[in-house]
Design an enzyme around this catalytic site. Structure first.
Site, PDB file in Angstrom:
ATOM      1  N   GLY A   1      33.744 -21.426  42.898  1.00 29.65           N
ATOM      2  CA  GLY A   1      34.356 -22.249  43.941  1.00 29.65           C
ATOM      3  C   GLY A   1      33.335 -22.798  44.926  1.00 29.65           C
TER       4      GLY A   1
ATOM      5  N   ASN B   1      42.450 -18.939  52.982  1.00 32.35           N
ATOM      6  CA  ASN B   1      42.175 -17.645  52.357  1.00 32.35           C
ATOM      7  C   ASN B   1      42.436 -16.454  53.269  1.00 32.35           C
ATOM      8  OD1 ASN B   1      39.793 -19.227  53.319  1.00 32.35           O
ATOM      9  ND2 ASN B   1      38.803 -17.225  53.215  1.00 32.35           N
TER      10      ASN B   1
ATOM     11  N   GLN C   1      42.286 -20.797  46.644  1.00 27.47           N
ATOM     12  CA  GLN C   1      43.354 -19.807  46.822  1.00 27.47           C
ATOM     13  C   GLN C   1      44.676 -20.264  46.212  1.00 27.47           C
ATOM     14  OE1 GLN C   1      43.346 -16.688  48.059  1.00 27.47           O
ATOM     15  NE2 GLN C   1      41.154 -16.744  48.481  1.00 27.47           N
TER      16      GLN C   1
ATOM     17  N   SER D   1      38.388 -21.618  41.374  1.00 30.59           N
ATOM     18  CA  SER D   1      37.483 -20.553  40.944  1.00 30.59           C
ATOM     19  C   SER D   1      38.210 -19.522  40.093  1.00 30.59           C
ATOM     20  CB  SER D   1      36.901 -19.876  42.185  1.00 30.59           C
ATOM     21  OG  SER D   1      36.128 -18.760  41.808  1.00 30.59           O
ATOM     22  N   GLY D   2      37.574 -19.096  38.990  1.00 28.59           N
ATOM     23  CA  GLY D   2      38.210 -18.181  38.043  1.00 28.59           C
ATOM     24  C   GLY D   2      38.615 -16.828  38.605  1.00 28.59           C
ATOM     25  N   HIS D   3      37.746 -16.253  39.434  1.00 31.76           N
ATOM     26  CA  HIS D   3      37.993 -14.848  39.795  1.00 31.76           C
ATOM     27  C   HIS D   3      39.106 -14.644  40.808  1.00 31.76           C
ATOM     28  CE1 HIS D   3      35.816 -14.333  43.768  1.00 31.76           C
ATOM     29  NE2 HIS D   3      35.276 -15.481  43.375  1.00 31.76           N
TER      30      HIS D   3
ATOM     31  N   CYS E   1      33.505 -12.542  53.225  1.00 30.31           N
ATOM     32  CA  CYS E   1      32.155 -13.007  53.550  1.00 30.31           C
ATOM     33  C   CYS E   1      31.781 -12.685  54.981  1.00 30.31           C
ATOM     34  CB  CYS E   1      32.067 -14.515  53.348  1.00 30.31           C
ATOM     35  SG  CYS E   1      33.024 -15.084  51.966  1.00 30.31           S
TER      36      CYS E   1
HETATM   37  C1  PLP Z   1      36.763 -17.408  47.266  1.00 24.75           C
HETATM   38  C2  PLP Z   1      36.804 -18.742  47.888  1.00 24.75           C
HETATM   39  C3  PLP Z   1      35.767 -19.673  47.714  1.00 24.75           C
HETATM   40  C4  PLP Z   1      34.501 -19.314  46.977  1.00 24.75           C
HETATM   41  O1  PLP Z   1      34.700 -19.225  45.598  1.00 24.75           O
HETATM   42  P1  PLP Z   1      33.588 -18.459  44.720  1.00 24.75           P
HETATM   43  O2  PLP Z   1      34.021 -18.655  43.317  1.00 24.75           O
HETATM   44  O3  PLP Z   1      33.618 -17.034  45.151  1.00 24.75           O
HETATM   45  O4  PLP Z   1      32.281 -19.119  45.014  1.00 24.75           O
HETATM   46  C5  PLP Z   1      35.880 -20.919  48.297  1.00 24.75           C
HETATM   47  N1  PLP Z   1      36.983 -21.258  48.992  1.00 24.75           N
HETATM   48  C6  PLP Z   1      38.010 -20.414  49.170  1.00 24.75           C
HETATM   49  C7  PLP Z   1      39.218 -20.866  49.938  1.00 24.75           C
HETATM   50  C8  PLP Z   1      37.962 -19.131  48.646  1.00 24.75           C
HETATM   51  O5  PLP Z   1      38.971 -18.292  48.851  1.00 24.75           O
END
Ligand code: PLP
Length: 394
Positions: A72, A152, A180, A200-202, A326
């Protein structure tokens, strides 16, 4: 209960066993480089293309508009920096919000150092951006509006369709950080006036280190990584084949189960909110009651410290968060909680609990019982609380 109760799905999620199963062959027998000619490798090209189709379908896009990235943050960086560069002849003004993820905010700071002007929109007390302020901030030289789909920390869902419409009325592009929201709530890039979207995948039971940027066809964005011709030359480098397959599978599962998950998680979420806010005095819900991700709960308890709650929850096997992952480790209160108007001392006493499909009502009851006990203990040790009670019971 000896097992762990994981309520931090906004930070990351476990990779679904079906996703792992789909990925595994691509580490071993199907290890070939998708660019190679021989059949054991070129089959991987089709597998990637299949994953791209699934993802494009999930947001109503065309397959060739999906660009795989390393997550992401990379997608966010790409969208902002490349738009800034490609459209700098039109203008150097970008609009975003005060509650974005740091992947957006820190990229904006970087762009400011390169001579771009950034407007950071305020949000109301529920975390929703002010459309009237967007309208009055947008100008002739505004090239991009970037506002997140859902926050988030507090889970607030932004009025993306209206934001996109306003951006387009003034000839600006609209990017949304949907990390999110993707896989959690329905998204359609055409209906919602979205030109670029990060995911983002995770965050949806897929693997870490893989994500994508949707780029509407026709946008003149520069390449993010120069090199080979992968991702139509815009993001070079041998593809993360297992990651892409995993993201495709995770998306397929998320789409299939979305309606049922939304229903179940909303019930659990509202039950959790109700119990916390009615059974623990001096507690408030942060974010919007209904324009909210189905899996997000964020509350503030007066007279306690978020970090202390987390440590004590951890001792009971409960994983939670006090702000965005973070920022924990620093003592500054979350920029999101400050933006919705919480005073520092209340922002400090905040707890984020984010659900996943595996959570049960029994787990929620266990968590509420523990939170009640912990808040009670912490308040009994708090001189602030003692003073407050003395003053108010005279
Ligand atoms: C987790 C997150 C990201 C970052 O994504 P990563 O794959 O961990 O780099 C960016 N924006 C939001 C809103 C997130 O929750």
């Amino acid at each position: 209960m000896s097992k762990t109760v994981y309520l931090d799905h906004a930070a990351t999620t476990a990779t679904d066993p079906l996703v792992v199963e789909a990925m595994l062959p691509y580490f071993t027998e199907k290890f070939g480089n998708p660019s190679s000619i021989y059949s054991i490798a070129s089959g991987n090209k089709n597998a990637i293309s299949n994953a791209r189709d699934i993802i494009a379908d999930a947001i109503g896009a065309k397959s060739e508009e999906i660009y795989f990235t390393g997550g992401g943050s990379e997608a966010d960086n790409w969208a902002l920096k490349a738009t800034a560069e490609a459209y700098s002849n039109k203008g150097k003004h970008i609009i975003t919000s005060k509650i974005e993820h740091h992947a957006i905010l820190h990229t904006c700071e970087y762009l400011e150092s390169k001579g771009y002007e950034i407007t950071y929109l305020d949000v109301d007390e529920k975390g929703i951006i002010r459309l009237d302020q967007l309208k009055s901030s947008i100008r002739e030289d505004t090239i991009l509006v970037s506002v997140m789909f859902a926050n988030n920390e507090i889970g607030t869902i932004e009025p993306v369709t209206e934001i996109g419409r306003i951006a387009h009325e003034y000839g600006a592009l609209f990017h949304t950080d949907a990390v999110q929201a993707f896989g959690q709530v329905p998204i359609n890039v055409d209906e919602m006036n979205i030109d670029m979207l990060s995911a983002s995948g995770h965050k949806l039971n897929g693997p870490k280190g893989i994500g994508f940027l949707y780029i509407r066809k026709g946008l003149r964005l520069r390449s993010f990584i120069h090199g080979g011709s992968q991702e139509r030359g815009r993001r070079a480098g041998t593809e993360n084949v297992p990651g892409i397959i995993g993201l495709g599978k995770a998306t397929e599962l998320a789409v299939q189960s979305m309606n049922e998950r939304i229903k179940n998680e909303t019930v659990l979420r509202d039950y959790l909110i109700k119990r916390l806010t009615t059974e623990i005095p001096y507690t408030r819900l942060n974010g919007h009651e209904t324009k909210r991700l189905p899996n997000n709960v964020n509350v503030s308890f007066q007279f306690v410290e978020g970090e202390s709650i987390l440590i004590m929850l951890d001792m009971a096997g409960i994983c939670a968060s006090s702000g965005s992952a973070c920022t924990s480790g620093s003592l500054d209160p979350s920029h999101v909680l400050l933006a919705i108007g919480l005073p520092h001392e209340i922002a400090h006493g905040s707890l984020r609990l984010t659900l996943g499909y595996e959570n049960t009502k029994e787990e929620i009851d266990y968590v509420v019982d523990n939170v009640k006990r912990i808040i009670n203990n912490l308040r009994n040790m708090s001189p602030l609380y003692e003073d407050y009670i003395k003053k108010n019971t005279k």
